[in-house]
Design an enzyme around this catalytic site. Structure first.
Site, short mmCIF file in Angstrom:
data_model
loop_
_atom_site.label_atom_id
_atom_site.label_comp_id
_atom_site.label_asym_id
_atom_site.label_seq_id
_atom_site.Cartn_x
_atom_site.Cartn_y
_atom_site.Cartn_z
N CYS A 164 44.60 26.97 38.92
CA CYS A 164 43.56 27.69 37.93
C CYS A 164 43.88 27.78 36.83
O CYS A 164 44.03 28.36 35.79
CB CYS A 164 42.41 28.86 38.63
N HIS A 304 40.34 35.93 32.97
CA HIS A 304 40.34 34.83 33.55
C HIS A 304 38.45 34.83 34.86
O HIS A 304 37.79 34.49 34.28
CB HIS A 304 41.50 35.49 34.97
N GLU A 315 42.30 41.66 38.26
CA GLU A 315 41.58 42.11 36.21
C GLU A 315 41.27 42.68 36.15
O GLU A 315 42.32 43.49 34.66
CB GLU A 315 41.41 40.63 36.30
N LYS A 333 33.75 32.25 32.05
CA LYS A 333 33.30 30.90 33.86
C LYS A 333 32.22 31.53 34.08
O LYS A 333 30.82 31.02 34.55
CB LYS A 333 34.32 31.94 34.65
N HIS A 338 33.93 28.00 37.12
CA HIS A 338 35.22 27.52 37.42
C HIS A 338 35.77 26.33 37.34
O HIS A 338 35.70 25.71 37.82
CB HIS A 338 35.63 28.35 38.27
N PHE A 397 45.68 29.57 41.89
CA PHE A 397 46.09 30.25 43.20
C PHE A 397 47.03 29.33 43.89
O PHE A 397 48.52 28.62 42.78
CB PHE A 397 45.43 28.75 44.19
#
Length: 409
Positions: A164, A304, A315, A333, A338, A397
Site C-alpha cells: 500500500c 494513510h 497513525e 480513503k 483503499h 503490508f
C-alpha cells in the site's frame, strides 16, 4: 532547521480514481466528502460484495491505439493517468530527450484478474488455451514498461512493490533519480486494479475489510470510533517531477515542491503495523530532515487513514507524538476506498491540490473520534486553510513506511 530544499518540483499531475478520472472531477469528489463505495455485480455472493471501482470511463477508448489489447486493466489506468500528467506539465515525448526521462510506477499485485482467467482456462480447457501474452500482461512491471514505450522514456524504469506504500515509494525514488542527476524528468506514481472475487475474498479472510454490507457508502470511516476495516478500491495517479530550476528554465509551472521524502521499515509483522508507530515515525522524521523542516512547521497531514482498527490507532499515536501542535488531518480513503498501490500517489496529488487551493477535503463518515484520539480531523465540509507545508503518509503490508513532504510554491 535550515532552509527547505526547493530542488524538486511537481510539474504535472494525472489521476484516474473511483471519485473521478481527471484532476477536477477527482478534487470535487474528494471535497464533497462522500464515499463512492457501491455494491459490485462481480462480487455478488461474497461476504463482502462492495468496493470502490473506477466507473464511467471506457478504458479502451481512453487509451486508444492498437496496443490496448495487450494491456491489463492496471496498465491502462496507469497510462491514462500518465498522459494527463505529462500534458499537465506542458511536456511531450516529441520534445524531450528520452534518455534523461525515468519512469517509476508502483504496483501491488499486477494483473491478477488475467492470472485467474487463464488458470480457469488451463483447468477447464487445457494448456493450449492459455494466452501467450499472459506473462507480459500480468507481471507487475508491465505498467512501467508500457509507460516507457508510450512516453519514449529511455532512462531508468522501475516498478517498486511496497504494497500500500508503492505509489509513494515511486515518488520518493523519482525524487532521488533527479537529485542524483540520473534523470532530468521522472514520471512517477502507482496503479492498481485488483477488484476480483479472489482478492476481495482474500482480504476479507484476512480480516482487513469492512463487513458493513448493509451500508457500503458508510463502510470506509477513517479514524472513526466504529471503524471496522477498509473498502477495496482501484485507480492510478501519476506525477511529473523535475528539478525546479529546470522546470522554470523551460517555462514550466511548478505546482508544488517535493521538499523531502523518507522511507523506513517496521521489521515487526507481515500485515500489522508496529503499534507504537515508531517505524512510521522514522520515515516522517527522515522526510522532515531532508526538507529541513521542524515538525512544528507542518500545517497539514494527508493521513494513510485506512479505516482499520490497527492502522488508525498507530497513525494517531504517531501524529499526536510528532505533531503536538495539531495540524489539520484528512484521509482520502474515506471517499475513495483503499486503492492499494495507487493510494500513495493519489494522496500525493490530493496534497498538492490542498497546497495550491488552500482547501483541506473532509474525511468521509467521520462523526466522532474515539476517546484518546487527539487529532484535528477535518470533517463534514472542506476547510479553507492556507497550507504552506504538508506531509503525506503511506504505510504498507510488510512494514513499509513512506512519508512525502510537500511545500507550496
Amino acid at each position: 532547521m535550515g532552509h527547505a530544499d526547493t530542488g524538486v518540483a511537481v510539474t504535472g499531475v494525472g489521476v484516474v480514481t473511483p471519485a473521478g478520472a481527471d484532476e477536477h472531477t477527482f478534487w470535487a469528489g474528494l471535497c464533497a466528502g462522500r464515499s463512492v463505495a457501491r455494491r459490485c455485480d462481480e462480487l455478488a455472493g461474497l461476504p463482502v460484495d462492495f468496493a470502490c471501482p473506477v466507473d464511467g470511463l471506457d478504458l479502451d477508448t481512453a487509451v486508444g491505439g492498437r496496443s490496448v489489447w495487450r494491456m491489463a486493466r492496471f496498465v491502462k489506468l496507469a497510462l491514462i493517468a500518465a498522459r494527463q500528467a505529462v500534458a499537465d506539465a506542458g511536456l511531450s515525448p516529441d520534445d524531450w530527450d528520452g534518455t534523461r526521462v525515468g519512469v517509476v510506477l508502483g504496483v501491488g499485485v499486477g494483473g491478477v484478474s488475467l492470472l485467474v482467467d487463464n488458470l480457469r482456462k488451463l483447468d477447464e480447457e487445457g494448456p493450449e488455451t492459455v494466452s501467450p501474452l499472459l506473462v507480459p500482461m500480468m507481471i507487475p512491471n508491465a505498467a512501467a514498461g508500457e509507460l516507457a514505450i508510450a512516453l519514449r522514456a529511455h532512462g531508468p524504469s522501475l516498478a517498486p512493490a511496497t504494497a500500500c506504500a508503492s505509489g509513494a515509494t515511486a515518488i520518493a525514488v523519482g525524487r532521488d533519480l533527479l537529485t542524483s542527476g540520473r534523470c532530468d524528468a521522472v514520471v512517477a506514481g502507482g496503479a492498481e486494479a485488483a477488484l476480483t472475487p479472489l482478492v476481495v475474498s482474500a482480504f476479507a479472510k484476512l480480516g482487513a475489510l469492512s463487513t458493513r454490507t448493509c451500508d457500503p457508502a458508510g463502510a470506509s470511516r477513517p479514524f472513526a470510533a466504529d471503524r471496522d476495516g477498509f473498502v477495496l478500491g482501484e485507480g492510478a495517479a501519476v506525477v511529473v517531477l523535475e528539478r525546479t530550476a529546470d522546470a522554470l528554465a523551460r517555462g514550466g509551472r511548478p505546482r508544488a515542491l517535493l521538499a523531502g521524502a523518507g522511507f523506513s521499515t517496521d521489521g515487526h509483522h507481515p500485515t500489522a503495523p508496529a503499534p507504537d508507530g515508531h517505524g512510521a515515525q522514522w520515515a516522517v522524521e527522515a522526510a522532515l530532515h531532508q526538507a529541513g523542516w521542524a515538525p512544528g512547521e507542518v500545517g497539514h497531514i494527508n493521513a494513510h487513514g485506512t479505516s482499520t482498527p490497527l492502522n488508525d490507532a498507530m497513525e494517531t499515536a504517531l501524529i499526536s507524538r510528532l505533531f503536538p501542535h495539531r495540524p489539520s488531518v484528512t484521509a482520502p480513503k474515506g471517499v475513495l476506498g483503499h486503492t492499494l498501490a495507487a493510494a500513495g500517489a493519489i494522496e500525493a496529488v490530493a496534497t498538492v491540490l490542498t497546497l495550491e487551493q488552500g482547501i483541506v477535503p473532509p474525511i468521509a463518515n467521520l462523526d466522532a473520534l474515539p476517546d484518546g484520539f487527539e487529532l484535528d480531523c477535518v470533517t463534514k465540509a472542506p476547510r479553507h486553510q492556507p497550507v504552506e507545508r504538508a506531509v503525506s503518509h503511506s504505510f504498507g503490508f510488510g512494514g513499509h513506511n513512506v512519508a512525502l513532504a510537500f511545500a507550496r510554491v
